[in-house]
Motif scaffolding. Structure first.
Motif, PDB file in Angstrom:
ATOM      1  N   GLU B  81      14.780  17.902 -20.221  1.00  0.00           N
ATOM      2  CA  GLU B  81      14.165  18.646 -21.106  1.00  0.00           C
ATOM      3  C   GLU B  81      13.138  19.506 -20.650  1.00  0.00           C
ATOM      4  O   GLU B  81      12.280  20.337 -21.265  1.00  0.00           O
ATOM      5  CB  GLU B  81      13.635  18.038 -22.366  1.00  0.00           C
ATOM      6  N   GLU B 110      20.803  20.058 -21.660  1.00  0.00           N
ATOM      7  CA  GLU B 110      19.639  19.823 -22.230  1.00  0.00           C
ATOM      8  C   GLU B 110      20.165  18.998 -23.614  1.00  0.00           C
ATOM      9  O   GLU B 110      20.831  19.716 -24.325  1.00  0.00           O
ATOM     10  CB  GLU B 110      18.971  21.000 -22.657  1.00  0.00           C
ATOM     11  N   ALA B 112      17.406  16.818 -25.528  1.00  0.00           N
ATOM     12  CA  ALA B 112      16.416  16.014 -25.535  1.00  0.00           C
ATOM     13  C   ALA B 112      16.373  14.878 -24.608  1.00  0.00           C
ATOM     14  O   ALA B 112      16.494  15.321 -23.259  1.00  0.00           O
ATOM     15  CB  ALA B 112      16.124  15.733 -26.948  1.00  0.00           C
ATOM     16  N   CYS B 113      16.327  13.652 -24.907  1.00  0.00           N
ATOM     17  CA  CYS B 113      16.269  12.333 -23.974  1.00  0.00           C
ATOM     18  C   CYS B 113      17.718  11.982 -23.454  1.00  0.00           C
ATOM     19  O   CYS B 113      17.932  11.021 -22.914  1.00  0.00           O
ATOM     20  CB  CYS B 113      15.416  11.269 -24.525  1.00  0.00           C
ATOM     21  N   LYS B 114      18.768  12.536 -24.104  1.00  0.00           N
ATOM     22  CA  LYS B 114      20.139  12.030 -23.587  1.00  0.00           C
ATOM     23  C   LYS B 114      20.945  12.873 -23.033  1.00  0.00           C
ATOM     24  O   LYS B 114      22.173  12.734 -22.721  1.00  0.00           O
ATOM     25  CB  LYS B 114      20.934  11.591 -25.126  1.00  0.00           C
ATOM     26  N   HIS B 234      17.754   3.481 -25.596  1.00  0.00           N
ATOM     27  CA  HIS B 234      16.775   4.563 -25.377  1.00  0.00           C
ATOM     28  C   HIS B 234      15.505   4.149 -25.819  1.00  0.00           C
ATOM     29  O   HIS B 234      15.449   3.408 -26.695  1.00  0.00           O
ATOM     30  CB  HIS B 234      16.978   5.873 -25.814  1.00  0.00           C
ATOM     31  N   TYR B 268      11.994  10.334 -20.723  1.00  0.00           N
ATOM     32  CA  TYR B 268      12.873  11.260 -21.228  1.00  0.00           C
ATOM     33  C   TYR B 268      14.589  11.203 -21.063  1.00  0.00           C
ATOM     34  O   TYR B 268      15.022   9.943 -21.134  1.00  0.00           O
ATOM     35  CB  TYR B 268      12.371  12.548 -21.392  1.00  0.00           C
ATOM     36  N   SER B 269      14.929  12.162 -20.418  1.00  0.00           N
ATOM     37  CA  SER B 269      16.455  12.073 -19.794  1.00  0.00           C
ATOM     38  C   SER B 269      16.547  11.060 -18.836  1.00  0.00           C
ATOM     39  O   SER B 269      17.685  10.559 -18.746  1.00  0.00           O
ATOM     40  CB  SER B 269      16.515  13.588 -19.283  1.00  0.00           C
ATOM     41  N   SER B 293      22.048   5.734 -25.235  1.00  0.00           N
ATOM     42  CA  SER B 293      20.727   6.729 -25.180  1.00  0.00           C
ATOM     43  C   SER B 293      20.478   7.406 -26.507  1.00  0.00           C
ATOM     44  O   SER B 293      21.387   6.972 -27.585  1.00  0.00           O
ATOM     45  CB  SER B 293      21.319   7.877 -24.197  1.00  0.00           C
ATOM     46  N   GLY B 295      19.178  11.277 -28.077  1.00  0.00           N
ATOM     47  CA  GLY B 295      18.451  12.268 -28.135  1.00  0.00           C
ATOM     48  C   GLY B 295      18.121  12.996 -29.146  1.00  0.00           C
ATOM     49  O   GLY B 295      18.880  13.252 -30.105  1.00  0.00           O
TER      50      GLY B 295
END
Lengths: 384, 345, 135
Positions: B81, B110, B112-114, B234, B268-269, B293, B295
């Motif tokens: 991200e 992209e 978010a975090c996944k 996550h 994050y990712s 994960s 996101g």
């Protein structure tokens, strides 16, 4: 073979000349040199101009024609010479060779740089044009940084201390006290040097030459016309050599081979050796370089350069005074520097220097470009 | 088919800022924050580090472990991200720096975090479909929290890379995703910092998606929580993954090795993926690993891996995650603010 | 200097440490040379992959930086003798401080940015071995 003599010199003050442009400065220096020679401008047959980077400093190229134009010298041929901080000496050498070719009898060699029209970081970047753009400049090196790499290597190899290195600015600031053209005129102590701002470790502010505006010019003549002038100073030897552009390409960081080779050529041409030099101007852009120059020019054995400072040999009154005008730490308008050095030696040999050495007969100038990718050594003598 | 993780690599920048130091600046009680977030300190990237440089370092480690000719890696997907450019892919720089290509599929992802786990799914599909021999999936971030926001205690930097192909050190047995439109956390184009829905990020967002994806995967595969040697969820903080795991019937020791958030924050990712690399660093052949994960926005990707014998000979070809977590230098808030561009200059 | 083509042309040396070697005399060149200064026209130049591992021969810490590098100062620059023979100047990243004789390994970092809206240039810097967790 034609011999060459210097018969006139002119130099502006080394300063931050906020009110003067490069046109003003070069015209001023040229006029002083013409007057000093007792000539008229129309006697000049060619002009050689040393300048490093007017394109980046003031956005102006085609500088030699501009200088000729401004000085009222058109239509004589005007040629710009560039070898970074050695541009001035290069212009001088080209002028010597042009006279030796037989084509001319009276030439002006000048050098100038206007460095203060742009901000500090931009000026640092412009000066880095003299280094390897693709690997030295592109990784954030500066000239202080490059000489700092040499300084650290030298200190590590030969045990040079901070206070010993400081003897260079201490001496040169002392010498510059009497020079009305110096940018700075104050004495410094070892403590002041050691406490001045760190620029690129281990080199500090008082180890560095400043950003300066200035111009200098000399009149060169052939032996065919030299007897028309009073007090000609003869060019006894001129040596030029090249080295790798990038500092990292050299096997040793504690010497500059181009200086050694240029010096040998100049000594051989003049028929003298380092022991015959009575006064010298060496390229002290950063303190360490004056010590390297002592060794590369043969004034001191390798690793022993500092002894000349500690024994006061290179101080005024010593056996080989060096940088009697204060050297580059009291002003380094890069394109002008080589000419400014020659002027100091001419004055010393003529006997009209601001900080006069007693009756020298033979002197030397040493001017380098970059970290020593170009080196020029000139030997001047009182007698032909 | 015998497809999974052929090589993996981690990277965590070397600076850390402690919760105490951030709390000092904002007048908060550090003990309460450490307790509330389950995070002690977080990693901070240097001025010259970004998602691209982190991705390259992690990718180098993955290639070292895999021992595969880089020219056989024909896809590169980087999830982040914080891609340095809004337009121009991180993947082109990373691909050339890793010696991949030019016969290379590249896209920046992209989510978010996944986005990093989404990248694994992309590579898995291409390898399984016989389109490419190997694909590299990377999750990396240099995430930012608004100064003074709760996120500032956790938003950190790091990344992990996975080479997906045949002859794996961890077989990818199964993967699925669970995705809905849920606005719990977002950042608009051009905005410096993300915004979030505070407590809305919990139950309807993180817990709903992580639990749904995990339970769906357990149903599909027939595994029970007890069948896994390790489980990684996550880690937006140190609390959410623990609560999610315990709530689904996983035991504390199953998630312990993957809980890297306490020491490096939320990368994050890179977050769940650095949990996975830390697990792979100690896993034994035969171990089954669950990874889920999350996101924001929102979705969860769940995976089942089974570790093979290859882990034993490939593991030591590159630095362990623990080595990156252990090398550290603490900085104060002033330096942190400078490094993260929080000072107007 | 701001330029897309210039750095695009250099990316294999900047990203991958690909230099050259003269097959005739065996000397390796980094940055690459397309002409062997020793063998001259008898030289035969081929591409050569450097490992990037090497040893610091000297270093400095730049406090007063040129345009484009101000935001990174202070930073360390060293001259590194690469194990394969060539010498190169490069930045040494944070971590264990540089020393003369210190072993270094390459890392991939941002070199500088052409302002806020321009190209970001990347390349190899060096890290004192031991901090790199490199093997």
């Amino acid at each position: 073979m034609t011999d060459v003599a210097i018969v006139g010199v002119g130099c502006t003050k080394m300063d931050e000349h906020w009110t003067k442009s490069l046109r003003d400065l070069s015209t001023e220096a040229g006029a002083l040199a013409v007057k000093d020679a007792g000539l008229d401008g129309k006697d000049i047959q060619a002009l050689y101009v040393g300048n490093m980077s007017s394109g980046r400093f003031i956005g102006q190229e085609h500088l030699a024609a501009l200088a000729a134009d401004q000085a009222g010298l058109i239509p004589i041929p005007a040629t710009r010479c560039e070898a970074a901080c050695a541009s001035g000496s290069l212009a001088f050498r080209k002028a010597c060779l042009a006279i030796k070719s037989g084509e001319y009898d009276i030439i002006m060699a000048a050098g100038g740089e206007k460095m203060t029209d742009i901000k500090g970081p931009e000026a640092i970047a412009a000066l880095m044009g003299a280094a390897d753009q693709e690997w030295e400049s592109a990784i954030g090196l500066t000239f202080t940084g490059l000489y700092a790499l040499m300084a650290r290597a030298y200190m590590n190899t030969y045990g040079l201390t901070r206070d010993e290195l400081s003897q260079v600015p201490i001496k040169n600031h002392f010498h510059g006290l009497k020079n009305p053209l110096a940018q700075f005129r104050f004495e410094v102590t070892a403590e002041q040097v050691a406490r001045s701002a760190m620029i690129a470790d281990p080199l500090r502010l008082l180890d560095c030459s400043p950003i300066t505006d200035g111009a200098a010019a000399v009149i060169l003549v052939s032996d065919r016309v030299a007897d028309r002038f009073k007090n000609p100073i003869w060019v006894k030897g001129s040596g030029q050599a090249s080295g790798t552009l990038a500092l990292h390409d050299r096997p040793s960081l504690t010497e500059i081979p181009a200086t050694q080779i240029a010096a040998k050529r100049a000594y051989d041409q003049a028929g003298v050796g380092p022991q015959d030099i009575e006064v010298a101007e060496v390229h002290d852009c950063f303190s360490i370089e004056e010590i390297l120059a002592y060794e590369d020019l043969g004034f001191a054995p390798k690793g022993k350069g500092k002894d000349l400072l500690l024994n006061k040999d290179t101080w005024i009154g010593g056996r080989l005074p060096v940088n009697t005008d204060g050297g580059l730490k009291l002003g380094h308008p890069v394109g002008a520097t080589g000419i400014k050095q020659l002027i100091e030696i001419v004055r010393q040999l003529r006997g009209d220097a601001y900080n006069q050495v007693k009756d020298p007969r033979i002197g030397l100038t040493h001017n380098i470009g970059g970290t020593g990718a170009t080196a020029l050594v000139h030997i001047l003598g009182k007698e032909r | 088919m015998d497809i999974g993780i052929v090589g993996y690599g981690a990277y965590v920048p070397h600076y850390r800022i402690a919760v105490e130091e951030i709390a000092r600046v904002w007048g908060e009680d550090p003990a309460q924050i450490k307790e509330g977030l389950g995070v002690l300190e977080k990693s901070v990237p240097d001025k010259d580090e970004d998602t691209i440089t982190i991705a390259v370092e992690a990718g180098k480690n993955a290639l070292l472990r895999a021992g595969v000719d880089p020219k056989l890696v024909m896809a590169l997907y980087i999830g982040s991200e914080s891609h340095p450019y809004a337009v121009k892919p991180s993947g082109t720089v990373v691909g050339e720096a890793l010696g991949l290509g030019p016969h290379l599929m590249v896209a920046d992802l992209e989510f978010a975090c996944k986005a990093g786990t989404a990248a694994i799914q992309c590579c898995y599909g291409l390898v399984k479909g016989g389109v490419i021999p190997y694909g590299m999936a990377i999750g990396a971030d240099t995430s930012q929290g608004r100064p003074g926001d709760a996120l500032e205690y956790t938003a950190s930097a790091g990344g992990a890379a996975f080479l997906i192909g045949k002859d794996p050190l961890a077989l990818l047995e199964h993967t699925l995703s669970y995705t809905t439109d849920t606005s719990d956390f977002w950042r608009r184009e051009g905005a410096d910092y993300p915004s979030h829905g505070a407590r809305f990020t919990g139950k309807p967002a993180y817990f709903s998606h992580v639990t749904s994806a995990t339970q769906l995967l357990l149903e599909r595969t027939g595994y029970k929580p007890g069948d896994f040697a390790h489980a990684v969820f996550h880690m937006p903080n140190g609390k959410f993954p623990v609560n999610a795991a315990l709530g689904m019937g996983f035991a504390r020791q199953q998630i312990e090795q993957g809980l890297v958030v306490r020491r490096i924050g939320n990368t994050y990712s890179g977050s769940s993926l650095l949990g996975l690399t830390n697990v792979l660093d100690i896993a034994l052949p035969g171990d089954r690993i669950l990874l889920t994960s999350y996101g924001s926005g929102a979705g969860a990707d769940a995976f089942v891996f089974q570790v093979t014998d290859h882990v034993l000979d490939r593991r030591d070809r590159a630095p362990l995650t623990e080595e990156y977590m252990a090398r550290k230098e603490y900085i104060d808030y002033g330096k942190y603010a400078r490094l993260r561009g929080k000072l107007k200059v | 200097m701001e330029s897309a083509p210039l750095y695009w042309r250099l990316k294999r040396q900047k990203y991958n440490l690909i230099g050259t070697r003269c097959v005739t005399c065996g000397e390796s060149f980094f940055p690459p040379r397309s002409f062997c200064p020793t063998c001259r026209r008898r030289g035969r130049i081929e591409e050569f992959q450097f490992s990037g591992k090497g040893e610091i021969t000297s270093y400095t810490i730049i406090k007063s930086a040129p345009k484009g590098f101000e935001q990174f100062a202070p930073y360390t620059v060293a001259i590194i003798k690469l194990d394969e023979g060539a010498l190169i100047s490069g930045q040494v990243v944070q971590g264990t401080p540089a020393t003369i004789g210190g072993r270094v390994v390459p890392v991939f970092r941002k070199m500088y940015e052409e302002g806020k809206e321009g190209i970001i240039h990347y390349g190899i810097k060096w890290q004192v071995d031991g901090t790199a967790a490199e093997k």
